[in-house]
Write a protein that holds these residues in place. Structure first.
Motif, PDB file in Angstrom:
ATOM      1  N   VAL A 243      22.332   2.316   1.742  1.00 35.06           N
ATOM      2  CA  VAL A 243      21.510   2.663   0.287  1.00 35.06           C
ATOM      3  C   VAL A 243      22.713   3.007  -1.211  1.00 35.06           C
ATOM      4  O   VAL A 243      22.000   2.144  -1.606  1.00 35.06           O
ATOM      5  N   GLY A 244      23.815   3.377  -0.999  1.00 34.93           N
ATOM      6  CA  GLY A 244      24.303   3.309  -1.977  1.00 34.93           C
ATOM      7  C   GLY A 244      25.122   2.512  -2.271  1.00 34.93           C
ATOM      8  O   GLY A 244      25.636   1.905  -3.551  1.00 34.93           O
ATOM      9  N   VAL A 245      26.145   1.320  -1.185  1.00 35.55           N
ATOM     10  CA  VAL A 245      26.564  -0.048  -1.225  1.00 35.55           C
ATOM     11  C   VAL A 245      25.490  -0.531  -1.165  1.00 35.55           C
ATOM     12  O   VAL A 245      25.688  -1.439  -2.499  1.00 35.55           O
ATOM     13  N   GLY A 246      23.821  -0.596  -1.656  1.00 36.83           N
ATOM     14  CA  GLY A 246      22.789  -1.299  -2.130  1.00 36.83           C
ATOM     15  C   GLY A 246      22.704  -1.745  -3.401  1.00 36.83           C
ATOM     16  O   GLY A 246      21.982  -2.335  -3.669  1.00 36.83           O
ATOM     17  N   LEU A 247      22.607  -0.064  -3.427  1.00 36.74           N
ATOM     18  CA  LEU A 247      22.256   0.232  -4.891  1.00 36.74           C
ATOM     19  C   LEU A 247      23.174  -0.365  -5.851  1.00 36.74           C
ATOM     20  O   LEU A 247      22.873  -0.652  -6.940  1.00 36.74           O
ATOM     21  N   MET A 248      24.452  -0.265  -5.708  1.00 36.43           N
ATOM     22  CA  MET A 248      25.458  -1.078  -6.351  1.00 36.43           C
ATOM     23  C   MET A 248      25.392  -2.315  -6.409  1.00 36.43           C
ATOM     24  O   MET A 248      24.897  -3.447  -7.433  1.00 36.43           O
ATOM     25  N   VAL A 249      24.933  -3.650  -4.969  1.00 35.14           N
ATOM     26  CA  VAL A 249      24.862  -4.339  -5.075  1.00 35.14           C
ATOM     27  C   VAL A 249      23.303  -5.187  -6.190  1.00 35.14           C
ATOM     28  O   VAL A 249      23.429  -6.142  -7.218  1.00 35.14           O
TER      29      VAL A 249
ATOM     30  N   GLN B 187      29.934   5.786  10.953  1.00 34.17           N
ATOM     31  CA  GLN B 187      29.259   6.455  11.841  1.00 34.17           C
ATOM     32  C   GLN B 187      28.304   6.535  12.272  1.00 34.17           C
ATOM     33  O   GLN B 187      27.607   6.479  10.960  1.00 34.17           O
ATOM     34  N   LYS B 188      27.218   6.192  13.385  1.00 32.30           N
ATOM     35  CA  LYS B 188      25.397   6.826  13.462  1.00 32.30           C
ATOM     36  C   LYS B 188      25.467   7.949  12.231  1.00 32.30           C
ATOM     37  O   LYS B 188      24.328   7.363  11.498  1.00 32.30           O
ATOM     38  N   ASP B 189      25.783   9.033  11.920  1.00 37.07           N
ATOM     39  CA  ASP B 189      25.531   9.758  11.134  1.00 37.07           C
ATOM     40  C   ASP B 189      24.897   9.597   9.938  1.00 37.07           C
ATOM     41  O   ASP B 189      24.818  10.366   9.192  1.00 37.07           O
ATOM     42  N   TYR B 190      25.680   8.608   8.898  1.00 41.09           N
ATOM     43  CA  TYR B 190      26.118   8.148   8.018  1.00 41.09           C
ATOM     44  C   TYR B 190      26.012   7.306   6.797  1.00 41.09           C
ATOM     45  O   TYR B 190      25.693   6.955   6.222  1.00 41.09           O
ATOM     46  N   ILE B 191      25.627   6.117   8.522  1.00 44.48           N
ATOM     47  CA  ILE B 191      25.446   4.699   7.744  1.00 44.48           C
ATOM     48  C   ILE B 191      24.203   5.150   7.314  1.00 44.48           C
ATOM     49  O   ILE B 191      24.287   3.991   6.373  1.00 44.48           O
TER      50      ILE B 191
END
Length: 123
Positions: A93-99, A84-88
């Motif tokens: 950021v979280g997925v980007g840091l893991m990658v 959703q727009k509120d959490y995207i």
């Protein structure tokens, strides 16, 4: 000849697992879990057991019942709710840091840190 040179003592790794398994048999159920999944008699009995025979659990039991009722009225969450727009932004950021962590090689550095330091000191 010492016995420990013949094998690597696999029993040492199994011992904590067995100890935890025995502990699992005597661990009481969580009163909140019992209340949430519809065991009202067991919930109060376990709460009394945890607090002691002489303890007054009426206030805490009422609080757990109220919390459980409020929890049941909340809408159920789904994985798609993350997009959703509120959490995207937070998810990105979280997925980007893991990658970046994987592509940056920091896991390999952490895993081989002792070998890296030993070889750095010898040269």
């Amino acid at each position: 000849m010492p016995l420990c040179t013949n094998f690597n003592f696999p029993v040492i790794g199994v011992a904590p697992c067995l100890l935890q398994l025995v502990g699992l048999l005597v661990t009481p159920e969580s009163p909140r879990w019992l209340a949430r999944f519809g065991y009202p008699g067991a919930f109060e009995a376990e709460l009394q057991k945890l607090r002691g025979k002489g303890a007054d659990i009426s206030e805490e039991a009422e609080e757990i019942k109220d919390f459980t009722e409020k929890l049941q009225h909340l809408p159920k969450s789904k994985v798609l709710d993350l997009f959703q727009k509120d959490y995207i932004h937070a998810v990105t950021v979280g997925v980007g840091l893991m990658v970046l962590q994987q592509f940056g090689g920091v896991n390999a550095i952490c895993f081989y840190a002792s070998d890296i330091f030993v070889s750095a000191g010898n040269e």
